[in-house]
Design a protein around this motif. Structure first.
Motif, PDB file in Angstrom:
ATOM      1  N   ASN A 278       2.662  65.620  71.979  1.00  0.00           N
ATOM      2  CA  ASN A 278       2.312  66.811  72.744  1.00  0.00           C
ATOM      3  C   ASN A 278       1.668  66.443  74.076  1.00  0.00           C
ATOM      4  O   ASN A 278       1.108  67.306  74.750  1.00  0.00           O
ATOM      5  N   ARG A 279       1.727  65.177  74.436  1.00  0.00           N
ATOM      6  CA  ARG A 279       1.217  64.701  75.709  1.00  0.00           C
ATOM      7  C   ARG A 279       2.222  63.728  76.316  1.00  0.00           C
ATOM      8  O   ARG A 279       3.082  63.191  75.596  1.00  0.00           O
ATOM      9  N   GLU A 302      -1.817  60.262  82.687  1.00  0.00           N
ATOM     10  CA  GLU A 302      -1.679  60.979  81.419  1.00  0.00           C
ATOM     11  C   GLU A 302      -1.932  62.463  81.626  1.00  0.00           C
ATOM     12  O   GLU A 302      -2.776  62.864  82.431  1.00  0.00           O
ATOM     13  N   SER A 303      -1.162  63.265  80.910  1.00  0.00           N
ATOM     14  CA  SER A 303      -1.298  64.714  81.036  1.00  0.00           C
ATOM     15  C   SER A 303      -2.521  65.229  80.295  1.00  0.00           C
ATOM     16  O   SER A 303      -3.182  66.164  80.748  1.00  0.00           O
ATOM     17  N   ASP A 304      -2.801  64.637  79.150  1.00  0.00           N
ATOM     18  CA  ASP A 304      -3.919  65.039  78.290  1.00  0.00           C
ATOM     19  C   ASP A 304      -4.419  63.811  77.544  1.00  0.00           C
ATOM     20  O   ASP A 304      -3.723  62.794  77.440  1.00  0.00           O
ATOM     21  N   SER A 315       3.140  58.656  72.032  1.00  0.00           N
ATOM     22  CA  SER A 315       3.310  59.045  73.431  1.00  0.00           C
ATOM     23  C   SER A 315       3.559  57.831  74.325  1.00  0.00           C
ATOM     24  O   SER A 315       4.258  57.933  75.345  1.00  0.00           O
ATOM     25  N   ASN A 419       9.586  66.899  77.324  1.00  0.00           N
ATOM     26  CA  ASN A 419       8.559  65.905  77.639  1.00  0.00           C
ATOM     27  C   ASN A 419       8.946  65.056  78.847  1.00  0.00           C
ATOM     28  O   ASN A 419       8.081  64.662  79.642  1.00  0.00           O
TER      29      ASN A 419
END
Length: 434
Positions: A278-279, A302-304, A315, A419
Motif C-alpha cells: 500500500n506504499r 517513499e510515499s508513506d 514494497s 502502484n
C-alpha cells in the motif's frame, strides 16, 4: 571434445569455466582475490593476486581437460569495467590496481592522472593478464573494456588527451595471440572479450535485437539489445560486432536494498501472502543514483512509512521492479527497440516472488537463467571468435542454457499498475524534469 575457456576477473574473486561446442558447461572453478583496500575515496587492489589467481585457474583447467579428454582450443577474458593499473616495460606494475568504484575522480583516465606518472602503460585487467600469458608487451584492449576509459565507438579512436601510453583497440572476438610455452595450456588461442556486464548479458541470451537481460545482484544492471547506438543520462551502449549495440546502465538499487533484513526466505513467503503493498518507494540505501535517475544526491523516496516489516520488504521488491520498467521505457524512448524478451540472472532472480512481481509489472514473461554468468559469456565469445566471421551472428547460433519461465500474475496486475503510476508520481515530484 573441444573445450572453450572463459576467465572472469571480478572484484572479490576470479573464475574459470570450460564449455564444449554446444556451450554445455563442463566445469567451473573459482578462487578468491585479495580484498580491496579502502582509504578515503581510494579503492585499490594488489594486482599480484590477479596473477596468483590466473596461475591457479590455468593449472586447474589444464588438469581438468587432461583428466576428461577435453582439447582446449580457445580462451577469452572478461573483467569489471573501469578497473585498471599502470605498468612499466615488460608488464611490471608501477601502481596498485585502481578499482572501478574508486572515488578519487570520475573516470579511469582522470584517476590515472592523479597518479602523476608519464610514459607508462595504461592497462585494463585483460591487457595486463594476457600480456603476462603471451609474453607480448603490447596487447590491444577490446573496445568494450576501453569504452569507459575514453574510446569512441563512432570514430573507433581514443577521444582523450594523456601522457600515458594507451593500448591499441580491437573489436571483441579478435585474435590476440597464444599462451606461451611456460604456462599450462601453452599454445591456446586467446580472443578479445568484453566487460563482465556484456558477457553476463551474452550468456543469458542478450545478443538478439529486442532481447534484454536484467542482472539483480548487489545492484541492478540492465542491458537491451539495440540496432543503434543510444545514450543519455546514466546509460550508454557497448558495440557487439558488427552492428549490434548493448544499451543500458546500472542502478544503485538491488540486493543491497535488502541487506538489513534477516530471513529472506521467510519474508518472501510472508510477502507473497501479503499481496501488493500500500506504499511505493524508490529504495536507495545510500546517497546517489546512476540509472534510471542520474542524480548523485538522490536519497530514498517513499510515499508513506511502512506499517510493518512485511509491507516494507514487499514494497522494496516492487520498487525495484518499477525502476526496472522505468529504465526500459527510458531506453525505448531514447531510440531503443521495444522490449520483446527478458532474461534475468543474479542472486535476486532466484526469488520466485520477486521475479513474478517483475513479470507482472513489465507484463512480460521472464526467463530466469540460473547457469548464466559473465564467465559463461566469455567462454561463448571464445567459441564464437574461434569459429570466425560476424561475432554477433556466431553468438546467436550458440544454444542457451535452459531456464525457468516466470509468468505475470493476472490477479495482481491492476494493483501493481496503480502502484507503478504512484511510483512515477513519486519520482516526478522529486525530479520535475523527468
Amino acid at each position: 571434445m573441444n573445450g572453450y575457456i572463459g576467465l572472469d576477473f571480478a572484484t572479490q574473486s576470479a573464475r574459470a569455466i570450460v564449455i564444449n561446442d554446444s556451450a554445455q558447461i563442463l566445469t567451473r572453478i573459482s578462487t578468491e582475490l585479495e580484498p580491496v583496500i579502502t582509504i578515503g575515496k581510494s579503492r585499490t587492489q594488489n594486482p599480484a593476486s590477479w596473477i596468483s589467481a590466473l596461475n591457479f585457474l590455468l593449472k586447474s583447467v589444464a588438469e581438468f581437460c587432461e583428466a576428461n579428454s577435453v582439447t582446449p582450443v580457445a580462451l577469452s577474458m572478461t573483467a569489471t569495467s573501469g578497473t585498471f593499473l599502470l605498468t612499466a616495460e615488460k608488464n611490471v606494475p608501477t601502481t596498485a590496481a585502481i578499482m572501478y568504484n574508486d572515488g578519487t575522480a570520475d573516470s579511469p583516465l582522470e584517476r590515472a592522472a592523479l597518479l602523476n606518472q608519464t610514459e607508462t602503460y595504461f592497462k585494463h585487467v585483460p591487457e595486463y593478464l594476457i600480456s603476462y600469458l603471451t609474453g607480448s608487451e603490447k596487447i590491444p584492449a577490446d573496445w568494450s573494456h576501453a569504452l569507459k576509459s575514453g574510446f569512441d565507438l563512432d570514430t573507433k579512436a581514443w577521444n582523450v588527451k594523456t601522457n600515458l601510453k594507451l593500448p591499441d583497440v580491437v573489436a571483441p572476438g579478435e585474435y590476440l595471440g597464444e599462451i606461451s610455452d611456460s604456462f599450462p595450456l601453452k599454445g591456446l588461442k586467446i580472443f578479445a572479450g568484453m566487460t563482465d556486464g556484456c558477457t553476463g548479458q551474452i550468456s543469458a541470451g542478450g545478443s538478439r535485437v529486442g532481447s534484454a537481460v536484467s542482472t539483480i545482484g548487489t545492484t541492478l544492471v540492465l542491458k537491451l539489445v539495440s540496432d543503434r547506438n543510444i545514450s543519455g543520462p546514466g546509460f550508454y551502449s557497448h558495440l557487439l560486432p558488427n552492428e549490434t549495440w548493448l544499451s543500458g546502465g546500472a542502478s544503485n538499487l538491488g540486493g543491497i536494498s535488502l541487506n538489513r533484513f534477516g530471513d529472506l526466505d521467510n519474508l518472501n513467503r510472508l510477502a507473497e501472502n501479503y499481496g501488493p503493498a500500500n506504499r511505493v518507494v524508490y529504495p536507495l540505501e545510500g546517497v546517489g543514483e546512476r540509472f534510471p535517475i542520474a542524480d548523485p544526491a538522490l536519497i530514498k523516496l517513499e510515499s508513506d512509512k511502512p506499517t510493518n516489516t512485511v509491507e516494507e520488504f514487499r514494497s522494496i521488491l516492487e520498487g525495484i521492479a518499477f525502476a526496472e520498467k522505468y529504465a526500459y521505457q527510458i531506453l525505448h524512448n531514447a531510440g531503443g527497440p521495444n522490449l520483446k524478451t527478458l532474461n534475468t540472472v543474479g542472486g535476486g532472480s532466484k526469488s520466485k516472488l520477486w521475479s513474478e512481481i517483475r513479470s507482472t509489472v513489465l507484463d512480460l514473461e521472464i526467463v530466469s537463467q540460473s547457469e548464466a554468468g559473465s564467465d559463461l559469456g566469455a567462454a561463448m565469445i571464445a567459441l564464437a571468435g574461434y569459429r570466425g566471421g560476424n561475432l554477433s551472428e556466431q553468438l546467436a547460433k550458440i544454444p542457451l542454457q535452459s531456464g525457468e519461465i516466470i509468468y505475470p500474475n493476472s490477479n495482481q496486475k491492476n494493483k501493481l499498475n496503480e502502484n507503478y503510476s504512484r511510483f512515477l508520481e513519486l519520482i516526478h515530484r522529486s525530479h520535475k524534469d523527468l
